[in-house]
Design a protein around this motif. Sequence first.
Motif, PDB file in Angstrom:
ATOM      1  N   ALA A  47       0.816  -1.218   0.000  1.00 47.56           N
ATOM      2  CA  ALA A  47       0.000   0.000   0.000  1.00 47.56           C
ATOM      3  C   ALA A  47       0.840   1.252   0.000  1.00 47.56           C
TER       4      ALA A  47
ATOM      5  N   GLY B  82      -5.097   4.201   2.866  1.00 44.53           N
ATOM      6  CA  GLY B  82      -5.008   3.040   1.994  1.00 44.53           C
ATOM      7  C   GLY B  82      -6.201   2.118   2.042  1.00 44.53           C
TER       8      GLY B  82
ATOM      9  N   ARG C  76      -9.389   0.290   0.683  1.00 40.83           N
ATOM     10  CA  ARG C  76      -9.877  -0.049  -0.648  1.00 40.83           C
ATOM     11  C   ARG C  76     -11.036  -1.032  -0.549  1.00 40.83           C
ATOM     12  N   TYR C  77     -12.093  -0.782  -1.339  1.00 46.46           N
ATOM     13  CA  TYR C  77     -13.246  -1.671  -1.427  1.00 46.46           C
ATOM     14  C   TYR C  77     -13.624  -1.862  -2.886  1.00 46.46           C
ATOM     15  N   ASN C  78     -14.038  -3.079  -3.219  1.00 51.05           N
ATOM     16  CA  ASN C  78     -14.540  -3.334  -4.571  1.00 51.05           C
ATOM     17  C   ASN C  78     -15.928  -2.721  -4.760  1.00 51.05           C
TER      18      ASN C  78
ATOM     19  N   ASN D  10     -18.278   0.074  -3.127  1.00 44.47           N
ATOM     20  CA  ASN D  10     -18.325   1.193  -2.204  1.00 44.47           C
ATOM     21  C   ASN D  10     -19.766   1.459  -1.790  1.00 44.47           C
TER      22      ASN D  10
ATOM     23  N   SER E 214     -13.774   3.603  -0.317  1.00 46.78           N
ATOM     24  CA  SER E 214     -12.349   3.649  -0.624  1.00 46.78           C
ATOM     25  C   SER E 214     -11.814   5.066  -0.491  1.00 46.78           C
ATOM     26  N   GLY E 215     -10.517   5.152  -0.224  1.00 51.11           N
ATOM     27  CA  GLY E 215      -9.861   6.446  -0.157  1.00 51.11           C
ATOM     28  C   GLY E 215     -10.261   7.245   1.063  1.00 51.11           C
TER      29      GLY E 215
ATOM     30  N   ASP F 189     -13.618   4.093   9.019  1.00 48.15           N
ATOM     31  CA  ASP F 189     -13.847   2.887   8.227  1.00 48.15           C
ATOM     32  C   ASP F 189     -14.619   1.878   9.066  1.00 48.15           C
TER      33      ASP F 189
ATOM     34  N   GLU G 102     -10.774   9.742  -5.827  1.00 45.06           N
ATOM     35  CA  GLU G 102     -11.442   8.526  -6.292  1.00 45.06           C
ATOM     36  C   GLU G 102     -12.674   8.915  -7.115  1.00 45.06           C
TER      37      GLU G 102
ATOM     38  N   TYR H  23     -15.978   7.259  -7.980  1.00 41.87           N
ATOM     39  CA  TYR H  23     -16.964   6.194  -7.856  1.00 41.87           C
ATOM     40  C   TYR H  23     -18.262   6.775  -7.319  1.00 41.87           C
TER      41      TYR H  23
END
Length: 476
Positions: free
Chosen positions: A173, A190, A192-194, A196, A232-233, A273, A456, A458
């Motif tokens: 990372a 750092g 990260r998620y597929n 969000n 993410s981010g 998070d 990011e 998304y």
Amino acid sequence: MALDGIIILDHYGRPIIQSGFRSSTTAYSLLHIDAVNNALQKAERSADVDSVIYVPPSNTANGSSACCHVEVGDLRFLCPVSGDVDPLLAFAFLQTFIDILREYLGTVSAATLRDNFDIVYQLFEETLDSGGHPLTTYSNALRDIVIPPSLLNKLLSVTGTNFNSTINSGFGAGAAVGPFSSPLPWRKTGVRYNNNEIYFDIIEQLKAIVNKNGTVVSSHVHGKIEANAKLSGTPDCSLNFTNPQVLDDCALHPCVRLHRWNRDKMLSFVPPDGRFTLMDYTFSSNPLTSPTPTQQSLPSVMSSRSNLAIPFMIKAIVKLEDSGGSFDVTLTSRYSTHALENIVADINLGAGAGGIRCNVSRGSGGGGFINAGGSRNLDTSGASSGASWSFDAQRTVLRWEIPIVSPSSSWSLHGSFSTGTRAPRPSHAIRVRFDISSHTYSALKVGQLKVTNAKENYKPYKGVRGRSSGEVEWRW
């Protein structure tokens, strides 16, 4: 102000684990353990023991102290304090530490603490410094230092791999990732998620007392907004309400920008998070309109806040005789669109009560509403369309359970009891607990939820839902 340490006792009052104490006296922690155990032995119920217990000094050289303690499941958490220390500091730290344990271990019990002794002791060292001051209490920062227990960790420890150093070195990372590398203490870098997504739960709890005439004597609604962020981010969120005037006595998470809330009544924040409580509040059903409440007298200020209407109505007819009594209790839902769920009504029949005979029946109303299935029967003699009753002979408490009460429907409990005493003395109150899905007492509405991220690109999935619960003491 500083805390002396933490002690965790099991169900039998034996210490499982304790942190290092600032006091030089080795018997200091034993004095507090004995003080709590002696108080529990003298009390009829553990709930009758004061939360703060005075502990006399062992000799003239040492001063007196106090022990703050809370019960969690089969454990009791002790926090000794001495000198000029506010006990509220100890209780606030204990609650925070218990929440951390729940996040790490899932279930806080004697078995899980013994299985994860090393993890718990590391949390002791990181959350409370050698001087007795709270240190790192954000779970996101703690996870970079104390790795949560998992099967992967155990497998890597068997093979000799240093998992802590691998993660803390920033492998995979970037070199900037590591303990305390994030400028925000509640969010690590750092992430990260597929997929969000971010969810908000508006949860409100009602506590009320109703007299025998059906008039609400007092009512209080405490609410909170719980969030689960998987983004993410470093996202920046904005949440506003269409009716923020119903909120009162708000307590905000440190991530919320206070000036934006004071100015616009908007929750602007960079979320932690995972799961966290964004805001706690109380609901004012009739907020004060006067900008200067100091000009009013205290009784007029209190009377301007009207009591909240109770979601149901209870009619109780109790007839007492020399050797027992009979009762007829009817519960009717006042809601026309929402169902009451998981109803539990407790009636204390007094000392010596026994020989209980009950019959549960459903009244009119609630047509077309599908009842919930899979309900359990505590006593086959009291089962009726999912509703049930049971009797705790030790506590002499009759419990009436109804899985679901349809809108505008009613349920009845008929029965009798006998007693060995000449004059039966049942409690003149019925305590009712219940849940309501997709409903809030304050009718708090979210106007807009906006999520932006400068680095990011998304569009996260966003969801908001509400649910309520209550505990009402209805007197007859």
